[in-house]
Motif scaffolding. Structure first.
Motif, PDB file in Angstrom:
ATOM      1  N   UNK A 142       0.851  -1.182   0.000  1.00 56.27           N
ATOM      2  CA  UNK A 142       0.000   0.000   0.000  1.00 56.27           C
ATOM      3  C   UNK A 142       0.892   1.239   0.000  1.00 56.27           C
ATOM      4  N   UNK A 143       0.567   2.182  -0.863  1.00 54.75           N
ATOM      5  CA  UNK A 143       1.363   3.402  -0.996  1.00 54.75           C
ATOM      6  C   UNK A 143       0.609   4.596  -0.438  1.00 54.75           C
ATOM      7  N   UNK A 144       1.339   5.469   0.251  1.00 49.57           N
ATOM      8  CA  UNK A 144       0.725   6.727   0.664  1.00 49.57           C
ATOM      9  C   UNK A 144       1.062   7.793  -0.385  1.00 49.57           C
ATOM     10  N   UNK A 145       0.598   9.006  -0.158  1.00 52.33           N
ATOM     11  CA  UNK A 145       0.774  10.090  -1.131  1.00 52.33           C
ATOM     12  C   UNK A 145       2.249  10.354  -1.437  1.00 52.33           C
ATOM     13  N   UNK A 146       3.094  10.315  -0.430  1.00 53.99           N
ATOM     14  CA  UNK A 146       4.520  10.578  -0.643  1.00 53.99           C
ATOM     15  C   UNK A 146       5.156   9.460  -1.472  1.00 53.99           C
ATOM     16  N   UNK A 147       4.804   8.203  -1.179  1.00 53.54           N
ATOM     17  CA  UNK A 147       5.325   7.085  -1.974  1.00 53.54           C
ATOM     18  C   UNK A 147       4.964   7.252  -3.449  1.00 53.54           C
TER      19      UNK A 147
ATOM     20  N   UNK B 215       9.212  16.185  -2.680  1.00 52.33           N
ATOM     21  CA  UNK B 215       8.109  15.491  -1.998  1.00 52.33           C
ATOM     22  C   UNK B 215       7.868  16.022  -0.592  1.00 52.33           C
ATOM     23  N   UNK B 216       8.662  16.991  -0.163  1.00 49.00           N
ATOM     24  CA  UNK B 216       8.427  17.619   1.136  1.00 49.00           C
ATOM     25  C   UNK B 216       8.999  16.873   2.324  1.00 49.00           C
ATOM     26  N   UNK B 217      10.108  16.171   2.113  1.00 40.75           N
ATOM     27  CA  UNK B 217      10.780  15.466   3.208  1.00 40.75           C
ATOM     28  C   UNK B 217      12.219  15.949   3.320  1.00 40.75           C
ATOM     29  N   UNK B 218      12.881  15.560   4.400  1.00 44.09           N
ATOM     30  CA  UNK B 218      14.326  15.733   4.468  1.00 44.09           C
ATOM     31  C   UNK B 218      14.958  14.506   3.806  1.00 44.09           C
TER      32      UNK B 218
ATOM     33  N   UNK C  83      17.182  12.010   4.728  1.00 42.49           N
ATOM     34  CA  UNK C  83      17.222  10.653   5.305  1.00 42.49           C
ATOM     35  C   UNK C  83      15.903   9.882   5.223  1.00 42.49           C
ATOM     36  N   UNK C  84      14.751  10.471   5.609  1.00 46.91           N
ATOM     37  CA  UNK C  84      13.517   9.685   5.485  1.00 46.91           C
ATOM     38  C   UNK C  84      13.128   9.419   4.025  1.00 46.91           C
ATOM     39  N   UNK C  85      13.492  10.323   3.134  1.00 49.42           N
ATOM     40  CA  UNK C  85      13.216  10.100   1.718  1.00 49.42           C
ATOM     41  C   UNK C  85      14.005   8.896   1.221  1.00 49.42           C
ATOM     42  N   UNK C  86      15.269   8.827   1.584  1.00 50.51           N
ATOM     43  CA  UNK C  86      16.101   7.695   1.175  1.00 50.51           C
ATOM     44  C   UNK C  86      15.568   6.391   1.768  1.00 50.51           C
ATOM     45  N   UNK C  87      15.108   6.415   3.007  1.00 55.89           N
ATOM     46  CA  UNK C  87      14.523   5.207   3.609  1.00 55.89           C
ATOM     47  C   UNK C  87      13.298   4.742   2.818  1.00 55.89           C
ATOM     48  N   UNK C  88      12.480   5.696   2.386  1.00 54.27           N
ATOM     49  CA  UNK C  88      11.296   5.341   1.594  1.00 54.27           C
ATOM     50  C   UNK C  88      11.693   4.742   0.241  1.00 54.27           C
ATOM     51  N   UNK C  89      12.670   5.346  -0.400  1.00 50.66           N
ATOM     52  CA  UNK C  89      13.126   4.824  -1.696  1.00 50.66           C
ATOM     53  C   UNK C  89      13.659   3.407  -1.518  1.00 50.66           C
ATOM     54  N   UNK C  90      14.466   3.187  -0.508  1.00 55.14           N
ATOM     55  CA  UNK C  90      15.017   1.840  -0.251  1.00 55.14           C
ATOM     56  C   UNK C  90      13.888   0.837   0.022  1.00 55.14           C
TER      57      UNK C  90
ATOM     58  N   UNK D 260      -0.783   6.934 -10.723  1.00 55.50           N
ATOM     59  CA  UNK D 260      -2.052   7.623 -10.475  1.00 55.50           C
ATOM     60  C   UNK D 260      -1.912   8.721  -9.434  1.00 55.50           C
ATOM     61  N   UNK D 261      -2.848   9.653  -9.512  1.00 56.97           N
ATOM     62  CA  UNK D 261      -2.943  10.650  -8.445  1.00 56.97           C
ATOM     63  C   UNK D 261      -3.305   9.900  -7.170  1.00 56.97           C
ATOM     64  N   UNK D 262      -2.810  10.369  -6.065  1.00 55.09           N
ATOM     65  CA  UNK D 262      -3.065   9.690  -4.792  1.00 55.09           C
ATOM     66  C   UNK D 262      -4.538   9.798  -4.431  1.00 55.09           C
ATOM     67  N   UNK D 263      -5.111   8.654  -4.096  1.00 55.16           N
ATOM     68  CA  UNK D 263      -6.534   8.601  -3.755  1.00 55.16           C
ATOM     69  C   UNK D 263      -6.776   8.259  -2.276  1.00 55.16           C
ATOM     70  N   UNK D 264      -5.731   8.253  -1.480  1.00 52.38           N
ATOM     71  CA  UNK D 264      -5.916   7.967  -0.058  1.00 52.38           C
ATOM     72  C   UNK D 264      -6.115   6.570   0.182  1.00 52.38           C
TER      73      UNK D 264
END
Length: 157
Positions: free
Chosen positions: A2-7, A29-32, A34-41, A153-157
């Motif tokens: 499951x993906x959130x809007x940032x993903x 995407x509005x992150x710093x 380190x957390x962005x890299x964690x999401x990508x990984x 797709x656009x994020x649909x929540x």
């Protein structure tokens, strides 16, 4: 998964530009960082991101011909399907291989420098392969659309 809007935004941005730095991606995407890299990984580990590559111009590398080949097999037993898939995996000019349902068993995207080179692949590797009943080919005249990846797709929540 499951993906959130940032993903979803990360996936879309990386699909557009896989060379984007993590710092730039994080800003977009509005992150710093380190957390962005964690999401990508995490997206890589989950298989949502399969890899990164350069989109090459075939003609710049001497591949001036693109052909689609529709292949019908004599047998559709799983072992025969896998044997054919293994055969085409060993032909570098076959860039895509898709199994279909219906009258045609496989469609192949093949690149070649010229018609003679393609003819050689066709007559020495494909039509003579075990279990191949017939091959129908169509040469491309031009490509009107060739987008990599899938629509994000656009994020649909």
């Amino acid at each position: 998964m499951r993906f959130d809007e940032i993903d979803v935004r990360i996936l879309g941005l990386l699909q557009e530009n896989g060379r984007m730095t993590n710092v730039e991606l994080a800003e977009r995407v509005g992150l710093t960082a380190p957390p962005c890299l964690r999401r990508v990984r995490a997206l890589e580990q989950e298989g949502a991101i399969k890899g990164y590559h350069a989109a090459l111009d075939p003609s710049a590398l001497g591949y001036n011909l693109t052909v689609f080949a529709m292949v019908s097999l004599k047998s559709q037993a799983e072992s025969d399907l896998r044997a054919f898939e293994q055969l085409v995996a060993e032909i570098p000019e076959v860039r895509e291989c898709h199994m279909l349902n219906g009258e045609i068993d496989f469609i192949l995207k093949i690149v070649a420098p010229d018609l003679q080179s393609f003819q050689t692949i066709l007559t020495t590797r494909l039509t003579t392969a075990p279990n191949v009943e017939h091959v129908k080919t169509s040469l491309t005249i031009r490509t009107a659309k060739a987008l990599p990846g899938v629509p994000v797709p656009d994020f649909q929540g």
